[in-house]
Structure formats: structure tokens, C-alpha cells
Scaffold this motif. Sequence first.
Motif, PDB file in Angstrom:
ATOM      1  N   ILE A 107       0.843  -1.197   0.000  1.00  0.00           N
ATOM      2  CA  ILE A 107       0.000   0.000   0.000  1.00  0.00           C
ATOM      3  C   ILE A 107       0.881   1.251   0.000  1.00  0.00           C
ATOM      4  O   ILE A 107       1.874   1.326   0.728  1.00  0.00           O
ATOM      5  N   GLN A 108       0.513   2.205  -0.844  1.00  0.00           N
ATOM      6  CA  GLN A 108       1.197   3.499  -0.852  1.00  0.00           C
ATOM      7  C   GLN A 108       0.393   4.452   0.029  1.00  0.00           C
ATOM      8  O   GLN A 108      -0.721   4.871  -0.341  1.00  0.00           O
ATOM      9  N   PHE A 147       7.910 -11.199   2.728  1.00  0.00           N
ATOM     10  CA  PHE A 147       8.422 -11.209   4.097  1.00  0.00           C
ATOM     11  C   PHE A 147       7.337 -10.894   5.112  1.00  0.00           C
ATOM     12  O   PHE A 147       7.331 -11.398   6.235  1.00  0.00           O
ATOM     13  N   ALA A 148       6.366 -10.085   4.725  1.00  0.00           N
ATOM     14  CA  ALA A 148       5.295  -9.662   5.636  1.00  0.00           C
ATOM     15  C   ALA A 148       3.984  -9.624   4.853  1.00  0.00           C
ATOM     16  O   ALA A 148       3.988  -9.517   3.631  1.00  0.00           O
ATOM     17  N   GLY A 176       6.654   0.366   1.160  1.00  0.00           N
ATOM     18  CA  GLY A 176       7.841  -0.487   1.064  1.00  0.00           C
ATOM     19  C   GLY A 176       8.324  -1.047   2.392  1.00  0.00           C
ATOM     20  O   GLY A 176       9.150  -1.963   2.414  1.00  0.00           O
ATOM     21  N   GLU A 177       7.804  -0.525   3.509  1.00  0.00           N
ATOM     22  CA  GLU A 177       8.241  -1.017   4.823  1.00  0.00           C
ATOM     23  C   GLU A 177       7.374  -2.210   5.246  1.00  0.00           C
ATOM     24  O   GLU A 177       6.142  -2.082   5.271  1.00  0.00           O
TER      25      GLU A 177
END
Lengths: 293, 293
Positions: free
Chosen positions: A222-223, A272-273, A279-280
Motif C-alpha cells: 500500500i502506498q 516477508f510480511a 515499502g516497509e
Amino acid sequence: MNETEFIAALRHLPLHEGARGLADDVAVLSLGDHTLVITHDMLVEGRHFLKGQDMADVAWKLVATNLSDLAAKGAEPLGVVLGYMLSAGDDAFVEGLDDVLSHYGVPLLGGDTVAGAPDGKGGQAMGLTAIGKAAHTPVPARAGARIGDAIFVTGVLGKAMLGFEALRDGTGADATAYSRPMARLAEGFDLAPLATAMMDISDGLLLDAFRMAEASEASFAIQGADVPVADEARRDDCLRWGDDYELLFTLPEGTFPPVQATRIGAVEARGFAPLFLDGEPIINSDGLGYMHK
Amino acid sequence: MNETEFIAALRHLPLHEGARGLADDVAVLSLGDHTLVITHDMLVEGRHFLKGQDMADVAWKLVATNLSDLAAKGAEPLGVVLGYMLSAGDDAFVEGLDDVLSHYGVPLLGGDTVAGAPDGKGGQAMGLTAIGKAAHTPVPARAGARIGDAIFVTGVLGKAMLGFEALRDGTGADATAYSRPMARLAEGFDLAPLATAMMDISDGLLLDAFRMAEASEASFAIQGADVPVADEARRDDCLRWGDDYELLFTLPEGTFPPVQATRIGAVEARGFAPLFLDGEPIINSDGLGYMHK
């Protein structure tokens, strides 16, 4: 038991195959050519509403939150069934119930009225069951988002937060978005045949996007800057606060949403998540929703 | 407001035509070729059950009383939706829920689990919505008894009273009829095409017969001595005590009931009172049911 333990214990019971209700807010029940969608929410004084709160607004919210669950399944409401404990504010409650049922054109089917504890010490509690008819089957679920799908959200997030703060601080600013939320019934109805996954974001965009990604076994990217928010200076709060009752949904790439909505990201292969915000990676849902309840 | 005032206030709301629930325990909802019967009961700690009571029995009763309402409409249960406030005894509650749902072969469709008031002071409350499919339309109602009909009741009355007293007095006698009542689903299903009026007598035979007579705008003449009772020495108590969940129904003269039931009287043209017990008129329903709740 806590809620998670209780729900886990219920899994051993005779469950209907459509009993997504234990994890997905609604149950789906086939009956002849029709598919019923059934949702139930319970409100407890001191937890979901406060003594002295305007009971007309409580009635509105009780109905609207259940209708929002139907909206997320693209279901047309057939009626509601009320379980109501008599208490102070009953007149206002009936008034609010009238307002919200008239607004949505949804009839009261019946219910049960009970007196509270005889010692007068128990807080008030109430429950509402909403029954709807699915506009499209299969009924959209949280699971279903596919890699490559685009992620959309309706409306502008954070309005309920601002409404809540206006009420809390007595600023006199418009609190309607918090006190009388709207269920996106028309939007859900139009989206049901197209959406690969859909849910309402009553617990906040990020937490609910996390859940949808988990249920779909994918990662949502999501941005944050693309999400329409009611207060630009507090964008992060707007993404975490709940009670907006907007719809979060995914569409195959290239499918244009038939309702007003904003593209806020894309579904990716599970990485990974479950959730990536700008991007985090967000690995854990703890504290992801704004703890305002 | 009291319950009567609250229900009266609700009459101004958008009501479904099948919303008999406000006066008749259930709502009836047509959907394509099917007719749904929907019932909701709410239980409050200190009023409908006591702190420390076996929560497995509370779960059983919550489900069985709702299924009894479906039975009185000749409806086959499709499932139940639970609204549950977490409290002490959750393990036992889940166990009892498992027992009763397994016994009746009724699935849990979904629901909502909430925590109680944060201060821990509020009593527990819970609600259950049961959804059934009518075996026959029109669905039997309280209104519908016709002059000349015979009046029947299933089972033996007063068993729940004896069970309650056994529990209260710790006599060790069998309390099952009170703690784990049975819903007459098979009987209701078989009677629905034949009965001119039907209801369960959860509030006691005399009070519920009074209500059926009022709804049917007729007089019910009942012979007390014909009613099967669990304790001959306390016949009058057995006729007034509730919680038996037997079915009271009327059949056209000459129609033989397809289930085990006893003829206890006849429907007459509306006379001086809605109810005559052994020829004595009962004009007022106040105090007619045994006030054990």
C-alpha cells in the motif's frame, strides 16, 4: 477466556460451512436459489458506548455497523432483529432506530426486549442481527485477493476520528461521521460481482488490510500517500483509526471500479510480511489499529 | 420505559409485514419459494440466569428456547447466530452449546463475541438468533383458532417446576426438565399443516392460552382436570408454571393430532372472558402465569 480462546473453542462445535462469522463477521447460508448473508453485532455499555451517550446515535451505529458488514458482502438488507435491554435513554434509542431504518429502508423483523439486572447494577447490552440477500455468488470474502490485483478503498479515511475528537473535546465540529456512520450498501452491491476480495475497514485501514492479506495468503503493498485522508497533517492516524466503514476491495488488474474509489496499492506474492506500507514491512498486527475502543 | 411501552414505541418504526416478533416471538420472512422464521432471545445475568449457575445449562436453555419458538411455527432450524459477552464459565458455556447444537443437529452460523464492561461490574448478557425454514405456509400463529376448534397440549405440564424446585432445594431429584428443556421440533413440524393456531407455552399454560384466545378473538374453554400434570396434588401450579416448552395448538373438530397430545378444551365464540377454566371466567392476565422469573 479471551475472545481468541473463545472463538477457538467454538471451532469444535457443529458449524455451518458458511459459518465464516467466527472469523469473518458474517455467515453465508444457501436457501434454494437465494444466498443469505447474516451478521450479528453486540454492544456493551462502558465498552462500545458510554453511559450518558446519545442513545439515538448508539441505535444508529448498531444498525449501520451491521449493514456495513452486509455491504462488504454485496448483500441487500432484508431486515434486522433486535435484542434490547431496557435502560435509560430508551426513547432516544427508538428515535435513532427509526432514523436509521427509515434512512436505509430496512424493516425491523422482530426481536426480544428484556429488563436489566434487578439490582440495577449491570450495564446495558444489546445485539442486532442483520439479514441480507446476496446480490452475487460466491459472496466476496476477505480471502480471494490474487497476485496482481489492484487494491482500492472507498471514501476518505479519518473522518470518524475527527468526529470522535470533536465530540470528546466538545469543539462543536461536525461529528456525524463518527456518531452516524454510513454503510456503503450501494457500492458493495455494485462491487460484489467484480471484487476478488472485499471487507469493511471498521478497525482501521492498515489492520484490516493486514487481515485481508493474511486471509488471502498474499502480501498487500500500500502506498500511504495515495490514501485519501481527512487530515493531511495526521495521515498516519487516518490510516490506523477505524470506524470509517469504508470498503477495502481488490480488483483484477485492468478492471475499473464501478463506484467512486481510490487505488491505493497492489497485491503481491506473499513476501516477508503480509503488509508493506510504502515499502516497509509490517510483520505483526499488534497495535496496528488505533486503540480507541 | 417498560417492555410494553418500548414495544408500543417500536410500532411506529419501519416494520416488516412479517414482524410478528414484537408481539409473537418470531418474524416470518418470504424469500423466493421459501419462508424463513426468525426468532431472537436475550438472557441477562441476575434476571434470566444467576451468577454461579451452570453455564452449560444456560447455553442449552438459550438455544432450546429459541428452537422452541421455531417449533411452534413448524420450522426446521437452519442455524443459530450467537451474541456472547465473555465472563466466568465460558468453558462450560461452550460445552453446553456443543451439547445442544449436536443434540438438535443445528449448526452455529456465526456471531459476535465481546468483552464485558471494563470495570468488571456489569452483569453478563447474551443473545441468540435462530433461523428456520417453514415446513408449511401460512406459518401457524397465535391468532387463527376458530370457533369449534379443539384445544390440545403436548406433554405433561409442571415437570420444569419440579426440576426448578429440585435445584433450588438441592433435593437431588431430576432437574433436567428445567435445566435442559426440549424443543418440540418434530411435533411442530408435523402439526404446522393442520393447526389453526399454535404457540409454545413457555410462560405457563393458562397465561399463554389467554394470549392465544385474545389473539384469535375467541374464548378458550379449558378443563383443568384434562391437562396432564406432573404433580396431581399441585395441579393448579402445574397449569400456571412456565418453562415447559410444550406446544399449545388448536385443530378443527374431527382432526386427529398426528403427534402425542391431549385434548384439554374447545374454542368458543368470544364470551365474557378470553379464558374459561372449568367454566370460571378469567378476565385479566395479571398474575395468571406463575411469577417465577
